[in-house]
Design a protein around this motif. Structure first.
Motif, short mmCIF file in Angstrom:
data_model
loop_
_atom_site.label_atom_id
_atom_site.label_comp_id
_atom_site.label_asym_id
_atom_site.label_seq_id
_atom_site.Cartn_x
_atom_site.Cartn_y
_atom_site.Cartn_z
N ARG A 135 42.99 52.92 43.87
CA ARG A 135 41.75 52.82 43.86
C ARG A 135 41.49 51.47 43.24
NH1 ARG A 135 37.11 56.26 41.12
NH2 ARG A 135 35.29 55.25 41.58
N ASN A 136 40.79 50.28 44.20
CA ASN A 136 40.57 49.25 43.46
C ASN A 136 39.05 49.00 43.19
OD1 ASN A 136 39.04 48.42 45.56
ND2 ASN A 136 40.16 47.21 46.66
N LYS A 137 38.74 47.91 42.50
CA LYS A 137 37.36 47.70 41.61
C LYS A 137 36.31 48.00 42.56
CE LYS A 137 39.66 44.96 38.00
NZ LYS A 137 39.66 43.78 37.57
N LYS A 138 36.53 47.77 44.03
CA LYS A 138 35.42 47.67 44.90
C LYS A 138 34.97 49.30 45.31
CE LYS A 138 37.34 44.76 47.82
NZ LYS A 138 37.44 44.23 48.99
N ASN A 139 35.75 50.09 44.72
CA ASN A 139 35.51 51.52 45.30
C ASN A 139 36.17 51.96 46.43
OD1 ASN A 139 34.99 52.66 42.64
ND2 ASN A 139 32.72 52.74 43.23
#
Length: 149
Positions: free
Chosen positions: A122-126
Motif C-alpha cells: 500500500r503506498n501513501k496515495k492509498n
C-alpha cells in the motif's frame, strides 16, 4: 449515461467489503492471506486472460479496482490498483490484497509462460502496488487453460 454503465456508491460496495474484509478473515484466521493468494491463482486458471489488457479488464469487471501498468521490464511488471473500491476498503479496515496479487501472478504466469510470484504494498496515495516477477529459468507447467464465461 448508457444503460450498461453503472456509477458505484459506497453503499454498492458494502456487501463486498463485509464479506471480503470482515467475514473471510474471521473464518480463515491467520491463514487468510495465504489462502486468498492461492484462491486468486485458482480464479485466474478458471478465468484465463490472453494479455495484460484482459487482466486489467477483468479487475474492472470483478470490481476489484482500476489496474494499470506502472512499469514493465524483461522479467517483471509493476501494477497499480486504484479506484473507489480500493478507497472504500481502506476507509474501513486494513485490507489485504493477496487475492488480487495471486490472481495477477497466475495470469502473468500463463501469459508469459514462466512461474510468477506477486507481492503487494500500500503506498501513501492509498493505492495498491502489485509487483510481479517471473523466473526466466522456470517455465510455467500447470494444467492447460480452461475458459469460463
Amino acid at each position: 449515461m448508457s444503460e450498461n454503465e453503472h456509477v458505484h456508491t459506497p453503499r454498492d460496495l458494502f456487501g463486498y467489503r463485509l464479506i471480503r474484509d470482515e467475514l473471510i478473515p474471521d473464518l480463515l484466521g491467520n491463514h487468510s492471506k495465504d489462502i486468498l493468494y492461492w484462491a486468486g491463482k485458482k480464479l485466474a486458471r478458471n478465468y484465463p486472460c490472453q494479455n495484460e489488457g484482459e487482466v486489467i479488464a477483468f479487475f474492472e469487471r470483478a470490481e476489484w479496482g482500476n489496474l494499470s501498468i506502472i512499469k514493465q521490464k524483461r522479467d517483471e511488471i509493476l501494477f497499480e490498483l486504484t479506484g473507489q473500491s480500493v478507497q472504500e476498503r481502506f476507509s474501513h479496515h486494513d485490507p489485504v490484497f493477496t487475492l488480487e496479487a495471486g490472481f495477477a501472478a497466475e495470469q502473468i504466469a500463463m501469459i508469459k509462460q514462466y512461474h510468477t510470484e506477486a507481492v503487494y504494498t500500500r503506498n501513501k496515495k492509498n493505492c495498491v502496488q502489485i509487483e510481479l516477477k517471473w523466473d526466466l529459468k522456470e517455465p510455467y507447467d500447470l494444467p492447460s487453460r480452461k475458459t469460463k464465461q
